[in-house]
Design an enzyme around this catalytic site. Structure first.
Site, short mmCIF file in Angstrom:
data_model
loop_
_atom_site.label_atom_id
_atom_site.label_comp_id
_atom_site.label_asym_id
_atom_site.label_seq_id
_atom_site.Cartn_x
_atom_site.Cartn_y
_atom_site.Cartn_z
N CYS A 30 71.09 16.59 -0.05
CA CYS A 30 69.78 16.65 0.61
C CYS A 30 69.94 16.79 2.13
CB CYS A 30 69.01 15.38 0.25
SG CYS A 30 67.62 14.99 1.28
N CYS A 33 68.22 14.12 4.27
CA CYS A 33 68.96 12.86 4.09
C CYS A 33 70.16 12.81 5.03
CB CYS A 33 69.44 12.71 2.65
SG CYS A 33 68.12 12.69 1.42
#
Length: 105
Positions: A30, A33
């Site tokens: 991600c 993230c």
């Protein structure tokens, strides 16, 4: 350094904690993230002993992610006395997370 939360240690480390806990639900693939990772580490250092700051990999710990209905990542849950007191979804400025942690302390 941010703590590593898992399905196995979540109850002991997070729900039974006597200080507020910020849990970053993330995945290695991600992009947002990855942007939040250094922020989470900085907050872990800053609030050491006053709040627990850690990460939970949703790919490896799906049970906990499902229990808290984490639909998109990153999702940060602020948990105090075993209850979710705040939720932040997406990459956000460090100051926003700091103010939420401060208000929970």
């Amino acid at each position: 350094m941010a703590l590593a939360f898992t399905d196995l240690n979540f109850e002991a480390e997070v729900l039974n904690s006597d200080i507020p806990v910020l849990v970053d639900f993330y995945a290695d693939w991600c992009g947002p993230c990855k942007m939040m990772a250094p922020v989470i580490d900085e907050l872990a250092k800053k609030y050491e002993g006053k709040a627990k700051i850690g990460k939970l990999n949703v790919d490896q710990n799906g049970e906990t992610a499902q229990k808290y209905r984490v639909m998109s990542i990153p999702t940060m849950l602020l948990i105090k006395n075993g209850q979710v007191v705040d939720t932040v979804v997406g990459a956000v400025p460090k100051q926003q997370l700091e103010s939420k942690i401060e208000s929970a302390m």
